[in-house]
Design a protein around this motif. Structure first.
Motif, PDB file in Angstrom:
ATOM      1  N   ARG A 163      -2.206   8.630   2.705  1.00 26.53           N
ATOM      2  CA  ARG A 163      -2.342   9.207   1.273  1.00 26.53           C
ATOM      3  C   ARG A 163      -1.499   8.535   0.339  1.00 26.53           C
ATOM      4  NH1 ARG A 163      -3.843  14.880   1.654  1.00 26.53           N
ATOM      5  NH2 ARG A 163      -4.145  15.565   3.766  1.00 26.53           N
ATOM      6  N   GLY A 164      -1.819   8.721  -0.883  1.00 30.13           N
ATOM      7  CA  GLY A 164      -1.194   8.022  -2.102  1.00 30.13           C
ATOM      8  C   GLY A 164      -2.074   6.800  -2.543  1.00 30.13           C
ATOM      9  N   ALA A 165      -1.617   6.247  -3.575  1.00 34.73           N
ATOM     10  CA  ALA A 165      -2.269   4.988  -4.140  1.00 34.73           C
ATOM     11  C   ALA A 165      -2.118   3.951  -3.000  1.00 34.73           C
ATOM     12  CB  ALA A 165      -1.515   4.735  -5.450  1.00 34.73           C
ATOM     13  N   PHE A 166      -2.906   2.702  -3.362  1.00 37.66           N
ATOM     14  CA  PHE A 166      -2.812   1.539  -2.647  1.00 37.66           C
ATOM     15  C   PHE A 166      -1.258   0.969  -2.930  1.00 37.66           C
ATOM     16  CE2 PHE A 166      -7.416   1.768  -2.798  1.00 37.66           C
ATOM     17  CZ  PHE A 166      -7.802   1.957  -1.357  1.00 37.66           C
ATOM     18  N   ASP A 167      -0.716   0.346  -1.873  1.00 37.39           N
ATOM     19  CA  ASP A 167       0.595  -0.300  -2.269  1.00 37.39           C
ATOM     20  C   ASP A 167       0.697  -1.833  -2.034  1.00 37.39           C
ATOM     21  OD1 ASP A 167       0.407   0.031   0.428  1.00 37.39           O
ATOM     22  OD2 ASP A 167       2.395   0.725   0.672  1.00 37.39           O
ATOM     23  N   PRO A 168      -0.339  -2.846  -2.518  1.00 32.26           N
ATOM     24  CA  PRO A 168      -0.238  -3.987  -2.368  1.00 32.26           C
ATOM     25  C   PRO A 168       1.186  -4.850  -2.582  1.00 32.26           C
ATOM     26  CG  PRO A 168      -1.215  -3.522  -4.417  1.00 32.26           C
ATOM     27  CD  PRO A 168      -1.135  -2.382  -3.563  1.00 32.26           C
ATOM     28  N   ARG A 169       1.283  -5.759  -1.442  1.00 32.93           N
ATOM     29  CA  ARG A 169       2.414  -6.694  -1.828  1.00 32.93           C
ATOM     30  C   ARG A 169       2.202  -8.065  -2.743  1.00 32.93           C
ATOM     31  NH1 ARG A 169       3.694  -9.092   2.119  1.00 32.93           N
ATOM     32  NH2 ARG A 169       5.995  -9.572   2.046  1.00 32.93           N
TER      33      ARG A 169
END
Length: 384
Positions: free
Chosen positions: A110-116
C-alpha cells in the motif's frame, strides 16, 4: 508489414489487492493463457517475464513444470511487460522458438512507489531533498502541457470519469464504482493540477500471452478463438530534450518524446497509421498522461484533446475508444503486468470477447502504448 507472430492465448488475473503472492498470480495468468491457446506448458519452447517487486519470473517453472525451457527475466520499469513481449516476438522471428510465453506480474505494498535514487543514476540527496516523487513529475509535466495547449482541469476529470465507468464493465478491474467528473475534481489536490482520483494506485495482478509462429498456430486444434496478428512491437528509450521522470533538469528548446519515437516506429513497421486504429490502450498512470499520449502517439494534434474528449470520441462507442477496460486508473498498476494487460484487452476486443465493454463494429486494428520511468516506451500494433 510483419504478420509472422500470432497471439494464440491471453490470460490475466483480477487486479487490486490480493492475499495471493505475486508468483501465485503469475501462475494463474500463465495457466489461463495456456488454456486459451489450448496447449500444455510442455509445448512452450521459450519464456520471458518479469516483475518490479514480486520476484524472479524464471522461478515460476517450479509450479508450471520443470521442462528445461529457457526462461529469461526482464525488468524495465513500467515497460517490463511490453519489453517481455518484444523479447518473445524476437524469439519467434529469429527462429529460436515457435511457441513463446510472455508474462508480467507484481504485488506492491500500500502507498506510493518508493524508488531509490541510486537505482536511477541519481545521488542519494535527490531523494532526501524530496525530488524522488513521481506525482510531482506528473503534475509538472501536465501543468506545462495544459498551459501550452489550452487543456482544462475538467478534461482531466473527464478522462478519470471514463476510466471508472469502463472499469465498472471489466470484471477483473480494481476500481469498478463510477465516479463523476465533479467528484474527481473535488477529491483533493495531490500535485497541482492532479487530484487524488486522477491517479492510479500500485496494486497486485498478472497477465500472460502465448505467442506462436503461423505454423505452430495452425497445429492448435483446440485454440479458443481466432489468433490475433501482432503486426509490430517496438521499444525506445528517451532522447536528449525529453521531459522525463526523475530528470534533474530539462534543456531549452523543442521537447522530444520517447512515446512519439516508439509509436512512430511501431506504425512504420506495421505499415499503417494512427488513423487505421479501431481501439487503443494508452498509458494513463494519471489522467494527464492519457491526454498527452493521445497526441504523442499520433492520434490527434496537441490541444485537440479538449474537444475530442468532451465530444465522446474516446468512449467505447466513439471513433477512437481509449482504455476500454479502465486503464491503469481503474485497474491499478502492478508494474510488471501493466503492459501485458493492455495487450490482453486489445486481444479481447479484436476477438469480440470483451462483453459489456465491447467496441461496436467489429474492430480490426488495435494499438497499445506503455510508458515507464525514467523514459522508456513500448508500443504494439495488432490486427485480426
Amino acid at each position: 508489414m510483419s504478420t509472422d507472430v500470432l497471439i494464440c492465448g491471453a490470460g490475466r488475473t483480477p487486479f487490486g489487492r490480493s492475499e495471493a503472492s505475486g508468483r501465485q498470480l503469475a501462475v494463474g495468468a500463465v495457466n489461463a493463457a495456456l488454456a486459451d491457446a489450448g496447449i500444455e506448458w510442455s509445448r512452450v519452447r521459450a519464456a520471458f517475464g518479469g516483475s518490479d517487486s514480486a520476484g524472479l519470473a524464471d522461478t515460476l517453472v517450479a509450479q508450471l513444470g520443470l521442462t528445461g525451457v529457457p526462461f529469461i527475466n526482464v525488468k524495465n520499469g513500467c515497460a517490463t511487460g511490453g519489453s517481455a513481449l518484444i523479447s518473445a516476438v524476437n524469439a519467434i522471428r529469429s527462429g529460436m522458438a515457435d511457441v513463446v510465453l510472455a508474462v508480467g506480474f507484481d504485488k506492491h505494498p500500500r502507498g506510493a512507489f518508493d524508488p531509490r535514487p541510486e537505482d536511477w543514476g541519481l545521488g542519494a540527496e535527490y531523494g532526501s531533498d524530496g525530488l524522488m516523487v513521481t506525482t510531482q513529475f506528473f503534475g509538472m509535466k501536465i501543468q506545462r502541457y495544459m498551459y501550452d495547449h489550452g487543456i482544462t482541469p475538467r478534461t482531466l476529470a473527464l478522462v478519470a470519469e471514463k476510466a471508472y465507468r469502463n472499469g465498472g464493465l471489466t470484471p477483473e478491474a480494481w476500481r469498478r464504482k463510477p465516479v463523476s467528473a465533479e467528484e474527481v475534481l473535488e477529491s483533493g489536490m495531490v500535485s497541482d493540477p492532479l487530484t487524488r482520483y486522477m491517479f492510479c494506485s500500485p496494486g497486485a495482478g498478472a497477465a500472460a500471452l502465448v505467442l506462436c509462429s503461423p505454423e505452430a498456430a495452425r497445429s492448435l486444434d483446440t485454440l479458443d478463438g481466432p489468433p490475433v496478428a501482432l503486426r509490430s512491437a517496438g521499444v525506445r528509450t528517451r532522447r536528449f530534450g525529453s521531459f522525463e521522470v526523475f530528470s534533474p533538469w530539462i534543456p531549452g528548446g523543442q521537447l522530444t518524446s520517447v512515446s512519439r519515437d516508439a509509436s512512430a516506429a511501431a506504425f512504420e513497421e506495421a505499415g499503417i497509421g494512427p488513423g487505421d486504429v479501431d481501439v487503443c490502450q494508452l498509458q494513463d498512470t494519471e489522467s494527464g498522461a492519457e491526454v498527452m499520449h493521445m497526441a504523442e502517439c499520433g492520434f490527434c494534434e496537441d490541444g485537440e484533446q479538449e474537444r475530442l474528449i468532451a465530444s465522446g470520441v474516446t468512449e467505447i462507442g466513439g471513433t477512437l475508444p481509449v482504455n476500454t477496460d479502465g486503464g491503469c486508473i481503474a485497474n491499478g498498476e502492478p508494474i510488471g503486468a501493466s503492459g501485458l494487460r493492455q495487450v490482453y484487452e486489445v486481444v479481447q476486443q479484436l476477438r469480440g470477447r470483451a462483453g459489456e465493454r465491447q467496441v461496436p463494429g467489429e474492430p480490426r486494428v488495435g494499438f497499445t502504448h506503455v510508458y515507464g520511468a525514467p523514459g522508456v516506451s513500448a508500443c504494439t500494433v495488432l490486427s485480426r
